[in-house]
Design an enzyme around this catalytic site. Structure first.
Site, mmCIF file in Angstrom:
data_model
loop_
_atom_site.group_PDB
_atom_site.id
_atom_site.type_symbol
_atom_site.label_atom_id
_atom_site.label_comp_id
_atom_site.label_asym_id
_atom_site.label_seq_id
_atom_site.Cartn_x
_atom_site.Cartn_y
_atom_site.Cartn_z
ATOM 1 N N LYS A 34 83.083 -1.760 81.764
ATOM 2 C CA LYS A 34 82.496 -2.353 80.558
ATOM 3 C C LYS A 34 82.969 -3.801 80.407
ATOM 4 C CE LYS A 34 86.284 -0.358 77.881
ATOM 5 N NZ LYS A 34 86.742 0.840 77.174
ATOM 6 N N ARG A 129 86.852 7.778 66.695
ATOM 7 C CA ARG A 129 86.157 6.551 67.074
ATOM 8 C C ARG A 129 84.723 6.908 67.460
ATOM 9 N NH1 ARG A 129 88.201 2.481 71.829
ATOM 10 N NH2 ARG A 129 87.331 4.145 73.119
ATOM 11 N N TYR A 243 99.333 -31.589 69.404
ATOM 12 C CA TYR A 243 98.948 -31.488 67.985
ATOM 13 C C TYR A 243 100.117 -31.009 67.128
ATOM 14 C CZ TYR A 243 93.907 -31.901 68.911
ATOM 15 O OH TYR A 243 92.662 -32.354 69.259
ATOM 16 N N MET A 291 92.299 -27.158 72.861
ATOM 17 C CA MET A 291 91.066 -26.483 73.298
ATOM 18 C C MET A 291 90.902 -26.541 74.816
ATOM 19 S SD MET A 291 87.117 -27.199 72.160
ATOM 20 C CE MET A 291 87.447 -27.073 70.407
HETATM 21 C C1 PLP Z 1 87.793 1.506 77.894
HETATM 22 C C2 PLP Z 1 87.727 2.974 78.058
HETATM 23 C C3 PLP Z 1 88.302 3.593 79.182
HETATM 24 C C4 PLP Z 1 89.200 2.862 80.153
HETATM 25 O O1 PLP Z 1 90.445 2.688 79.527
HETATM 26 P P1 PLP Z 1 91.672 1.964 80.244
HETATM 27 O O2 PLP Z 1 92.774 2.112 79.244
HETATM 28 O O3 PLP Z 1 91.269 0.543 80.403
HETATM 29 O O4 PLP Z 1 91.940 2.634 81.531
HETATM 30 C C5 PLP Z 1 88.069 4.943 79.361
HETATM 31 N N1 PLP Z 1 87.353 5.653 78.475
HETATM 32 C C6 PLP Z 1 86.820 5.103 77.355
HETATM 33 C C7 PLP Z 1 86.055 5.941 76.408
HETATM 34 C C8 PLP Z 1 87.002 3.738 77.104
HETATM 35 O O5 PLP Z 1 86.479 3.202 75.993
#
Ligand code: PLP
Length: 346
Positions: A34, A129, A243, A291
């Site tokens: 993702k 969640r 800054y 930046m």
């Molecule tokens: C992001 C995610 C993972 C992977 O988690 P990691 O801690 O990065 O290994 C697995 N399952 C779900 C549902 C996630 O949202």
């Protein structure tokens, strides 16, 4: 040229994936890609993992899944954590995605919109969640199982803390919800894999550990970030850098100004604690991260450096995360769009 260079080591990525696969030998290791493969580039990361043997991929939303299908072509399974959202039917069908159904509303949408199309089930085992609540699952279970889901999964809230009592509580909840069903099950991401065999079930979902982050201790670094020096100058005692005049020289100091800043995802909060490396010499960040620029103390070097290294073998995403009071995941996914990216196969 004043463009910082982000090198992504695909061999290290695949070695980390194999390490996580081998840590759960009874399960099939999937791969979570993702958010553009945690910021490292889906178009290069996903084929490398497929080449290493990953056949089950996980993304957050259907659009990511469709993009991944373009990259991988037919074959690998692509699971979508957000399930079947309104308006997604064409994407899900077109890219042959497997939505992880999160509730009765999604189940109805799926069977009405795409009858016979593969799906999985996501259950809430306590994180609150995503996923079906136990009562919802109770009501839907027989109907859903009759449709032949590909996978039943849940997600752990505290797996990065092995001693947290939540882990066993969620394991027991997941078992109570799924024991006896004939469908492959998945509970563990990187942290869960490291909790041991009780947590492995049939499929694992590693993410951050593949990308070189904790909680996978001993992961090889995947992201290497080198930043060119634009200019160096001598700063005298009493003079300030950057800054807000937050750093004042106590002694004559050689200051290098480098071509990277918070617009590149170098979190501003690392400023007071942060270091870069010139070869084997550690060089302190001076004053605030701007930046596009950062001041660095290079007094300890024999000559002026051309490049300084922020991410690499000396320090990884979790070191930067500690400085900034965050987690390696956020450091990775913040890495900016302005880098010259290259991919290493060592
Ligand atoms: C992001 C995610 C993972 C992977 O988690 P990691 O801690 O990065 O290994 C697995 N399952 C779900 C549902 C996630 O949202």
């Amino acid at each position: 040229m004043a463009q910082a260079r982000l090198s992504i080591d695909l061999s290290a990525l695949c070695a980390n994936w194999r390490m996580l696969r081998d840590a759960a030998p009874s399960a099939e290791a999937g791969a979570v890609v993702k958010a553009n493969a945690y910021g490292l580039g889906l178009d290069r990361v996903a084929p490398a993992l497929a080449g290493a043997g990953a056949r089950k991929f996980f993304v957050a939303v259907a659009e990511e899944g469709a993009q991944l299908r373009e990259i991988l072509g037919p074959g690998p399974e692509i699971h979508v954590f957000s399930g079947h959202m309104a308006g997604d039917a064409a994407l899900i069908r077109g890219a042959t995605l497997i939505p992880m159904i999160n509730g009765i509303d999604q189940m109805l949408r799926h069977v009405e919109g795409l009858p016979g199309h593969p799906f999985g089930i996501q259950l809430d085992s306590g994180m609150n969640r995503l996923g079906m609540e136990p009562a919802e699952w109770q009501a839907l279970r027989d109907i859903a199982l009759a449709q032949g889901p590909r996978l039943v999964m849940s997600h752990l809230a505290c797996a990065d803390e092995p001693d947290h009592e939540m882990n066993a509580r969620q394991l027991n909840a997941f078992r109570a919800l799924t024991d006896g069903i004939e469908v492959p099950r998945s509970l563990s991401a990187t942290g869960g894999i490291l909790l041991g065999p009780d947590y492995h079930f049939e499929v694992t979902r590693p993410g951050v550990g593949m990308y070189g982050g904790l909680p996978l201790v001993g992961a090889q670094p995947v992201a290497h970030l080198s930043i060119p020096v634009i200019q160096t100058r001598e700063v005298l005692p009493g003079e300030t850098v950057g800054y807000g005049n937050t750093w004042t020289a106590q002694a004559p100091t050689r200051v290098a100004t480098i071509a990277g800043g918070y617009a590149d995802g170098i979190l501003r909060a690392i400023g007071p604690e942060g270091w870069l490396w010139a070869g084997e010499t550690r060089c302190k960040i001076l004053g605030r991260v701007s930046m596009d620029l950062i001041g660095v103390d290079v007094s300890a070097l024999d000559g002026d450096p051309e490049w300084l290294e922020l991410l690499g073998p000396h320090q990884g995403v979790d070191t930067l995360a500690d400085w900034a009071g965050t987690i390696g995941y956020e450091v990775l996914t913040s890495l900016g769009a302005r880098y010259a990216r290259d991919y290493i196969l060592s």
